[in-house]
Design an enzyme around this catalytic site. Sequence first.
Site, PDB file in Angstrom:
ATOM      1  N   TYR A  53      13.853   3.817  -2.977  1.00 41.57           N
ATOM      2  CA  TYR A  53      14.293   3.652  -1.581  1.00 41.57           C
ATOM      3  C   TYR A  53      15.715   4.172  -1.375  1.00 41.57           C
ATOM      4  O   TYR A  53      16.056   4.657  -0.291  1.00 41.57           O
ATOM      5  CB  TYR A  53      14.116   2.188  -1.139  1.00 41.57           C
ATOM      6  CG  TYR A  53      12.646   1.880  -0.916  1.00 41.57           C
ATOM      7  CD1 TYR A  53      11.876   1.263  -1.906  1.00 41.57           C
ATOM      8  CD2 TYR A  53      12.007   2.315   0.244  1.00 41.57           C
ATOM      9  CE1 TYR A  53      10.515   1.050  -1.718  1.00 41.57           C
ATOM     10  CE2 TYR A  53      10.643   2.110   0.429  1.00 41.57           C
ATOM     11  CZ  TYR A  53       9.903   1.494  -0.557  1.00 41.57           C
ATOM     12  OH  TYR A  53       8.541   1.319  -0.387  1.00 41.57           O
ATOM     13  N   ARG A  56      15.119   7.813  -0.733  1.00 38.77           N
ATOM     14  CA  ARG A  56      14.594   8.034   0.632  1.00 38.77           C
ATOM     15  C   ARG A  56      15.674   7.794   1.687  1.00 38.77           C
ATOM     16  O   ARG A  56      15.742   8.495   2.701  1.00 38.77           O
ATOM     17  CB  ARG A  56      13.369   7.142   0.872  1.00 38.77           C
ATOM     18  CG  ARG A  56      12.170   7.551   0.042  1.00 38.77           C
ATOM     19  CD  ARG A  56      10.968   6.665   0.299  1.00 38.77           C
ATOM     20  NE  ARG A  56      10.532   6.724   1.685  1.00 38.77           N
ATOM     21  CZ  ARG A  56       9.602   5.904   2.196  1.00 38.77           C
ATOM     22  NH1 ARG A  56       9.039   4.973   1.432  1.00 38.77           N
ATOM     23  NH2 ARG A  56       9.241   5.996   3.459  1.00 38.77           N
ATOM     24  N   GLN A  86       5.695   3.608  12.651  1.00 37.30           N
ATOM     25  CA  GLN A  86       5.357   3.213  11.279  1.00 37.30           C
ATOM     26  C   GLN A  86       6.455   3.695  10.333  1.00 37.30           C
ATOM     27  O   GLN A  86       6.458   3.343   9.154  1.00 37.30           O
ATOM     28  CB  GLN A  86       4.013   3.820  10.863  1.00 37.30           C
ATOM     29  CG  GLN A  86       2.847   3.371  11.738  1.00 37.30           C
ATOM     30  CD  GLN A  86       1.586   4.126  11.408  1.00 37.30           C
ATOM     31  OE1 GLN A  86       0.824   3.755  10.519  1.00 37.30           O
ATOM     32  NE2 GLN A  86       1.373   5.223  12.117  1.00 37.30           N
ATOM     33  N   ASN A  87       7.336   4.528  10.862  1.00 38.35           N
ATOM     34  CA  ASN A  87       8.361   5.135  10.011  1.00 38.35           C
ATOM     35  C   ASN A  87       9.510   4.165   9.755  1.00 38.35           C
ATOM     36  O   ASN A  87       9.796   3.298  10.587  1.00 38.35           O
ATOM     37  CB  ASN A  87       8.904   6.415  10.674  1.00 38.35           C
ATOM     38  CG  ASN A  87       7.816   7.454  10.873  1.00 38.35           C
ATOM     39  OD1 ASN A  87       6.779   7.399  10.208  1.00 38.35           O
ATOM     40  ND2 ASN A  87       8.031   8.364  11.802  1.00 38.35           N
ATOM     41  N   VAL A  88      10.131   4.328   8.629  1.00 39.57           N
ATOM     42  CA  VAL A  88      11.256   3.454   8.258  1.00 39.57           C
ATOM     43  C   VAL A  88      12.585   4.206   8.375  1.00 39.57           C
ATOM     44  O   VAL A  88      13.656   3.638   8.151  1.00 39.57           O
ATOM     45  CB  VAL A  88      11.057   2.889   6.823  1.00 39.57           C
ATOM     46  CG1 VAL A  88       9.859   1.938   6.798  1.00 39.57           C
ATOM     47  CG2 VAL A  88      10.881   3.996   5.783  1.00 39.57           C
ATOM     48  N   ASP A  89      12.499   5.481   8.799  1.00 37.08           N
ATOM     49  CA  ASP A  89      13.762   6.213   9.008  1.00 37.08           C
ATOM     50  C   ASP A  89      14.348   5.824  10.365  1.00 37.08           C
ATOM     51  O   ASP A  89      13.693   5.174  11.176  1.00 37.08           O
ATOM     52  CB  ASP A  89      13.518   7.733   8.915  1.00 37.08           C
ATOM     53  CG  ASP A  89      12.600   8.281  10.010  1.00 37.08           C
ATOM     54  OD1 ASP A  89      11.608   8.960   9.694  1.00 37.08           O
ATOM     55  OD2 ASP A  89      12.870   8.007  11.208  1.00 37.08           O
ATOM     56  N   HIS A 104       6.873  -1.133   9.916  1.00 39.05           N
ATOM     57  CA  HIS A 104       6.919  -1.174   8.449  1.00 39.05           C
ATOM     58  C   HIS A 104       8.324  -1.345   7.906  1.00 39.05           C
ATOM     59  O   HIS A 104       8.555  -1.125   6.715  1.00 39.05           O
ATOM     60  CB  HIS A 104       6.263   0.097   7.867  1.00 39.05           C
ATOM     61  CG  HIS A 104       4.801   0.170   8.158  1.00 39.05           C
ATOM     62  ND1 HIS A 104       4.091   1.336   8.151  1.00 39.05           N
ATOM     63  CD2 HIS A 104       3.909  -0.806   8.480  1.00 39.05           C
ATOM     64  CE1 HIS A 104       2.829   1.085   8.452  1.00 39.05           C
ATOM     65  NE2 HIS A 104       2.683  -0.198   8.664  1.00 39.05           N
ATOM     66  N   GLY A 171       1.749  12.248  14.855  1.00 39.19           N
ATOM     67  CA  GLY A 171       1.951  12.405  13.412  1.00 39.19           C
ATOM     68  C   GLY A 171       1.562  11.216  12.570  1.00 39.19           C
ATOM     69  O   GLY A 171       2.312  10.821  11.682  1.00 39.19           O
ATOM     70  N   SER A 173      -1.850   9.669  10.299  1.00 37.80           N
ATOM     71  CA  SER A 173      -3.233   9.878   9.839  1.00 37.80           C
ATOM     72  C   SER A 173      -4.125   8.712  10.275  1.00 37.80           C
ATOM     73  O   SER A 173      -5.338   8.758  10.109  1.00 37.80           O
ATOM     74  CB  SER A 173      -3.247   9.988   8.300  1.00 37.80           C
ATOM     75  OG  SER A 173      -2.742   8.768   7.748  1.00 37.80           O
TER      76      SER A 173
HETATM   77  N1  APR Z   1       3.818  17.321  13.404  1.00 36.68           N
HETATM   78  C1  APR Z   1       2.930  16.329  13.716  1.00 36.68           C
HETATM   79  N2  APR Z   1       2.118  15.738  12.806  1.00 36.68           N
HETATM   80  C2  APR Z   1       2.212  16.189  11.535  1.00 36.68           C
HETATM   81  C3  APR Z   1       3.093  17.214  11.131  1.00 36.68           C
HETATM   82  C4  APR Z   1       3.916  17.783  12.137  1.00 36.68           C
HETATM   83  N3  APR Z   1       4.786  18.774  11.856  1.00 36.68           N
HETATM   84  N4  APR Z   1       2.931  17.425   9.792  1.00 36.68           N
HETATM   85  C5  APR Z   1       1.983  16.548   9.381  1.00 36.68           C
HETATM   86  N5  APR Z   1       1.541  15.824  10.422  1.00 36.68           N
HETATM   87  C6  APR Z   1       0.523  14.766  10.442  1.00 36.68           C
HETATM   88  C7  APR Z   1      -0.564  14.873   9.394  1.00 36.68           C
HETATM   89  O1  APR Z   1      -1.588  15.740   9.831  1.00 36.68           O
HETATM   90  C8  APR Z   1      -1.022  13.420   9.304  1.00 36.68           C
HETATM   91  O2  APR Z   1      -1.993  13.133  10.303  1.00 36.68           O
HETATM   92  O3  APR Z   1       1.186  13.542  10.174  1.00 36.68           O
HETATM   93  C9  APR Z   1       0.253  12.629   9.613  1.00 36.68           C
HETATM   94  C10 APR Z   1       0.878  12.017   8.389  1.00 36.68           C
HETATM   95  O4  APR Z   1       0.000  11.036   7.882  1.00 36.68           O
HETATM   96  P1  APR Z   1       0.511  10.068   6.714  1.00 36.68           P
HETATM   97  O5  APR Z   1       1.210  10.881   5.682  1.00 36.68           O
HETATM   98  O6  APR Z   1      -0.640   9.216   6.312  1.00 36.68           O
HETATM   99  O7  APR Z   1       1.640   9.189   7.431  1.00 36.68           O
HETATM  100  P2  APR Z   1       1.445   7.877   8.293  1.00 36.68           P
HETATM  101  O8  APR Z   1       0.184   7.941   9.099  1.00 36.68           O
HETATM  102  O9  APR Z   1       2.707   7.658   9.007  1.00 36.68           O
HETATM  103  O10 APR Z   1       1.283   6.742   7.156  1.00 36.68           O
HETATM  104  C11 APR Z   1       1.228   5.396   7.594  1.00 36.68           C
HETATM  105  O11 APR Z   1       1.295   4.717   5.273  1.00 36.68           O
HETATM  106  O12 APR Z   1       2.231   4.907   3.198  1.00 36.68           O
HETATM  107  C12 APR Z   1       2.214   4.142   4.335  1.00 36.68           C
HETATM  108  O13 APR Z   1       3.967   2.798   5.098  1.00 36.68           O
HETATM  109  C13 APR Z   1       3.569   4.131   4.978  1.00 36.68           C
HETATM  110  O14 APR Z   1       4.110   4.093   7.335  1.00 36.68           O
HETATM  111  C14 APR Z   1       3.334   4.747   6.342  1.00 36.68           C
HETATM  112  C15 APR Z   1       1.853   4.517   6.557  1.00 36.68           C
END
Ligand code: APR
Length: 229
Positions: A53, A56, A86-89, A104, A171, A173
Amino acid sequence: MIKITILSGAGISKESGIDTFRDADGFWPKYDPRELASPEALKNNTEKVLEFYNMRRQKMWKSDPNAAHLALVDLENRYDVTVITQNVDNLHERAGSTNILHLHGELDKVRSMDNSDIIVDVEKGRDINLGDLSEDGTQLRPHIVLFGEPVPRMSEAIEIAKTSDIFIVIGSSLQVYPAAEILDFIPSYSDIYIVDPEVPSVQEKDNIIFIKEKATVGLPKLVNELLSR
Ligand code: APR
């Protein structure tokens, strides 16, 4: 005033230089979350978790908000905007968004190992190491929801989703629960926009509009359209 709720995920910070989690170049293909982001790891491998962390947090301060974060600030001129992230930044804060709910946790805060109410800010540039103690004498730990820990602000986020007129996912998943459950509480009369170069797996609904673009391209376009209404 029309209420717009944002649900942002790691993808909104990607173009600021912060890795996502599940993309091929993301964190979890490189690091094992059980080793670095679980309560067991925090207990048994505290130093390694603190280092993860710290790394990060250092990366966060070296990154700047991008056009997508800034577009959300513009939206506040016309709409009642809540950013659920969901972001921690802290890129939404540094862009200027004024109503942010971190589901989160936050990289620039740490807390007592034993008492989740004792939270302290981590000033820019500071690392948190083994032996850095909270006022209650316990080791300071990241103020981050680790895998398997409860998401304390989830019910607050659900209440916000229930009153949204427009809901924008940027952004994410949508693979992590309970966060992804928020979509189930959006009223059927609301428009849902999903901004993501890939189409995340969501239940088909006729009120979902996919904008298959990167955040810095798709979101400013959507915000301009919303501001021109
Ligand atoms: N612009 C928009 N979306 C994007 C870009 C971009 N430039 N690049 C990637 N993505 C999308 C990907 O297609 C994907 O759908 O961002 C998403 C990232 O998904 P994850 O990596 O799973 O991130 P997230 O959904 O935020 O994860 C949720 O998982 O690990 C835990 O606590 C962590 O908060 C996090 C949670």
